[in-house]
Design a protein around this motif. Structure first.
Motif, PDB file in Angstrom:
ATOM      1  N   ASN A   1       0.845  -1.357   0.061  1.00 27.55           N
ATOM      2  CA  ASN A   1      -0.099   0.049  -0.197  1.00 27.55           C
ATOM      3  C   ASN A   1       0.822   1.201   0.037  1.00 27.55           C
ATOM      4  OD1 ASN A   1      -2.640  -1.400   0.110  1.00 27.55           O
ATOM      5  ND2 ASN A   1      -2.136  -1.736   2.346  1.00 27.55           N
ATOM      6  N   ASP A   2       2.195   0.977   0.073  1.00 27.87           N
ATOM      7  CA  ASP A   2       2.963   2.321   0.302  1.00 27.87           C
ATOM      8  C   ASP A   2       3.263   2.847  -1.258  1.00 27.87           C
ATOM      9  OD1 ASP A   2       3.502   1.955   3.042  1.00 27.87           O
ATOM     10  OD2 ASP A   2       5.368   0.727   2.602  1.00 27.87           O
ATOM     11  N   ILE A   3       3.380   4.286  -0.965  1.00 31.85           N
ATOM     12  CA  ILE A   3       3.909   4.977  -2.224  1.00 31.85           C
ATOM     13  C   ILE A   3       5.275   5.222  -2.160  1.00 31.85           C
ATOM     14  CG2 ILE A   3       3.528   7.423  -3.370  1.00 31.85           C
ATOM     15  CD1 ILE A   3       0.942   6.040  -3.357  1.00 31.85           C
ATOM     16  N   PHE A   4       5.771   4.931  -3.485  1.00 33.48           N
ATOM     17  CA  PHE A   4       7.314   4.889  -3.588  1.00 33.48           C
ATOM     18  C   PHE A   4       7.934   6.264  -4.271  1.00 33.48           C
ATOM     19  CE2 PHE A   4      11.683   3.705  -4.645  1.00 33.48           C
ATOM     20  CZ  PHE A   4      12.083   3.096  -3.495  1.00 33.48           C
ATOM     21  N   ILE A   5       8.657   7.236  -3.808  1.00 34.04           N
ATOM     22  CA  ILE A   5       8.948   8.382  -4.448  1.00 34.04           C
ATOM     23  C   ILE A   5      10.479   8.059  -4.827  1.00 34.04           C
ATOM     24  CG2 ILE A   5       9.331  10.843  -4.517  1.00 34.04           C
ATOM     25  CD1 ILE A   5       6.871  11.247  -3.075  1.00 34.04           C
ATOM     26  N   ALA A   6      11.016   8.155  -5.973  1.00 36.61           N
ATOM     27  CA  ALA A   6      12.371   8.077  -6.437  1.00 36.61           C
ATOM     28  C   ALA A   6      12.879   9.291  -6.881  1.00 36.61           C
ATOM     29  CB  ALA A   6      12.463   6.861  -7.507  1.00 36.61           C
ATOM     30  N   ILE A   7      14.023   9.671  -6.473  1.00 39.44           N
ATOM     31  CA  ILE A   7      14.514  11.071  -6.994  1.00 39.44           C
ATOM     32  C   ILE A   7      15.939  10.767  -7.469  1.00 39.44           C
ATOM     33  CG2 ILE A   7      15.364  13.244  -5.906  1.00 39.44           C
ATOM     34  CD1 ILE A   7      13.713  12.986  -3.497  1.00 39.44           C
ATOM     35  N   SER A   8      16.181  11.277  -8.820  1.00 44.70           N
ATOM     36  CA  SER A   8      17.360  11.014  -9.343  1.00 44.70           C
ATOM     37  C   SER A   8      17.309  12.169 -10.512  1.00 44.70           C
ATOM     38  CB  SER A   8      17.571   9.830 -10.021  1.00 44.70           C
ATOM     39  OG  SER A   8      18.778   9.621 -10.958  1.00 44.70           O
ATOM     40  N   HIS A   9      18.251  13.030 -10.449  1.00 48.46           N
ATOM     41  CA  HIS A   9      18.304  14.057 -11.536  1.00 48.46           C
ATOM     42  C   HIS A   9      18.679  13.543 -12.706  1.00 48.46           C
ATOM     43  CE1 HIS A   9      18.460  18.065 -13.220  1.00 48.46           C
ATOM     44  NE2 HIS A   9      19.759  17.952 -13.635  1.00 48.46           N
ATOM     45  N   SER A  10      19.372  12.442 -13.089  1.00 51.15           N
ATOM     46  CA  SER A  10      19.504  11.800 -14.353  1.00 51.15           C
ATOM     47  C   SER A  10      18.523  11.026 -14.914  1.00 51.15           C
ATOM     48  CB  SER A  10      20.780  11.170 -14.176  1.00 51.15           C
ATOM     49  OG  SER A  10      20.927  10.173 -13.567  1.00 51.15           O
ATOM     50  N   GLY A  11      18.046  10.269 -13.832  1.00 49.09           N
ATOM     51  CA  GLY A  11      16.851   9.319 -14.072  1.00 49.09           C
ATOM     52  C   GLY A  11      17.508   7.876 -14.422  1.00 49.09           C
ATOM     53  N   GLU A  12      18.970   7.711 -14.264  1.00 45.26           N
ATOM     54  CA  GLU A  12      19.579   6.802 -14.626  1.00 45.26           C
ATOM     55  C   GLU A  12      20.102   6.223 -13.199  1.00 45.26           C
ATOM     56  OE1 GLU A  12      18.919   5.529 -17.462  1.00 45.26           O
ATOM     57  OE2 GLU A  12      18.050   6.790 -18.464  1.00 45.26           O
ATOM     58  N   THR A  13      19.893   6.563 -12.311  1.00 46.67           N
ATOM     59  CA  THR A  13      20.714   6.281 -11.016  1.00 46.67           C
ATOM     60  C   THR A  13      20.402   4.536 -10.854  1.00 46.67           C
ATOM     61  OG1 THR A  13      20.437   8.244  -9.864  1.00 46.67           O
ATOM     62  CG2 THR A  13      20.887   6.052  -8.419  1.00 46.67           C
ATOM     63  N   GLU A  14      21.496   3.804 -10.981  1.00 49.54           N
ATOM     64  CA  GLU A  14      21.295   2.455 -10.986  1.00 49.54           C
ATOM     65  C   GLU A  14      20.666   1.572  -9.670  1.00 49.54           C
ATOM     66  OE1 GLU A  14      24.069  -1.559 -11.220  1.00 49.54           O
ATOM     67  OE2 GLU A  14      24.782   0.355 -11.690  1.00 49.54           O
ATOM     68  N   GLU A  15      21.076   2.316  -8.559  1.00 53.83           N
ATOM     69  CA  GLU A  15      20.669   1.820  -7.418  1.00 53.83           C
ATOM     70  C   GLU A  15      18.985   1.897  -7.353  1.00 53.83           C
ATOM     71  OE1 GLU A  15      24.845   2.886  -6.819  1.00 53.83           O
ATOM     72  OE2 GLU A  15      23.218   3.700  -7.630  1.00 53.83           O
ATOM     73  N   LEU A  16      18.482   2.799  -8.038  1.00 49.26           N
ATOM     74  CA  LEU A  16      16.937   2.867  -7.875  1.00 49.26           C
ATOM     75  C   LEU A  16      16.300   2.127  -9.009  1.00 49.26           C
ATOM     76  CD1 LEU A  16      16.711   6.888  -7.535  1.00 49.26           C
ATOM     77  CD2 LEU A  16      16.149   5.134  -5.881  1.00 49.26           C
TER      78      LEU A  16
END
Length: 323
Positions: free
Chosen positions: A101-116
């Motif tokens: 049920n959780d919302i997940f917000i991912a932050i990456s300026h490039s949008g290519e951060t492998e860990e995310l």
């Protein structure tokens, strides 16, 4: 000679104030430009968080992670249950804390951060709604989440265009926009904020009862027929910026504030000192009970644009509470 020493010698020719102004210009333009990028995805992201019965998890690496921690903290303190998760720790076991049920917000300026990116298969399989904040609409992260919030910047404030500066400032602003939109949607008020901040002065004050915060000693009582000079003396000695007009110190007939005093003087300078308390008082002032919460007192004062309330109960006048 060290790099630090060389740079220090060269610094003597720099205008540091001009550098600071340039940084402020670049970063303020980056934030201002976000207004043009707000679209249906922003509204959809806010709606998804509102409808969620889970938490909002914020995730990011490096500087984006630091910004993510602040965004998560702001959400948590303003009515949206949230916590920050480090993507590397998530990949090594912390995903066990993620509920479907959780919302997940991912932050990456490039949008290519492998860990995310390597967390996305789990999140899809787990049924989580995903939101990304990136500066690249064509990035892998932007294309694979359900809601993408574009945070573009024309340039970084860093002269080398390497250190995240304008981009992190803009991302933080986008997070604040999310938090404020959610606050407005939840009708989040000052007393709600105070409940989440019991350790601060605001929390202690607003969670307390009026009786805990009111002034009850040497109250500035004045008889209704007292002349202006006595009113001034009573207000000065009371140090509350007001006087309570009462015949018997039990029933409030009116209140005289500094503003009432000034208005009385301006309207009748010649006969001001011949006027009496009943001529300048505001009759039937707003009052509050001693067992009311301070949050209610603060809201009442804000509603009526005043800074003091007289505290009364069945036994009479108990004190004065102020902002």
């Amino acid at each position: 000679m060290s790099v630090r020493a060389i740079n220090f010698c060269a610094a003597s020719d720099l205008d540091f104030a001009a550098i600071a102004r340039e940084v402020f210009r670049i970063e303020s333009e980056a934030v201002a430009g976000l207004a043009e990028q707000i679209n249906g995805d922003f509204s959809a992201a806010v709606t998804a968080i509102l409808r969620s019965v889970g938490r909002t998890i914020v995730c990011g690496m490096g500087k984006s992670g630091i910004i993510g921690k602040k965004i998560s903290a702001t959400l948590a303190s303003t009515g949206t249950p949230s916590f920050f998760m480090h993507p590397s720790e998530a990949y090594h076991g912390d995903l066990g804390m993620v509920d479907g049920n959780d919302i997940f917000i991912a932050i990456s300026h490039s949008g290519e951060t492998e860990e995310l990116l390597r967390l996305l298969p789990f999140l899809r399989d787990n049924g989580n709604t995903t939101i990304a904040l990136t500066g690249n609409t064509r990035s892998t992260l932007a294309r694979q989440v359900e809601h993408h919030l574009w945070v573009p910047v024309a340039q970084e404030a860093c002269p080398l265009q390497l250190a995240p500066t304008a981009s992190t400032t803009a991302t933080l602003a986008m997070g604040d926009a999310l938090a404020v939109a959610l606050m407005r949607a939840r009708d989040f008020q000052a007393h709600h904020f105070a409940r989440f901040h019991p350790g601060g002065s605001l929390g202690r004050r607003m969670l307390a009862l009026v009786r805990d915060e009111m002034c009850s000693d040497n109250l500035p009582f004045i008889q209704p027929d007292a002349l202006a000079a006595e009113v001034v003396a009573t207000m000065s000695s009371g140090r509350l910026g007001m006087a309570i007009v009462s015949q018997d110190r039990a029933v409030v007939l009116g209140v005289i504030t500094d503003g009432d005093l000034r208005r009385a003087l301006e309207s009748n300078q010649q006969r001001f000192f011949a006027s009496c308390a009943r001529d300048m008082m505001t009759p039937d002032p707003i009052v509050i009970g001693p067992d009311s919460r301070m949050s209610a007192a603060v809201e009442l004062m804000a509603q009526h644009h005043i800074t003091s309330l007289i505290v009364v109960d069945d036994t009479g006048i108990r004190g004065v509470v102020q902002k």
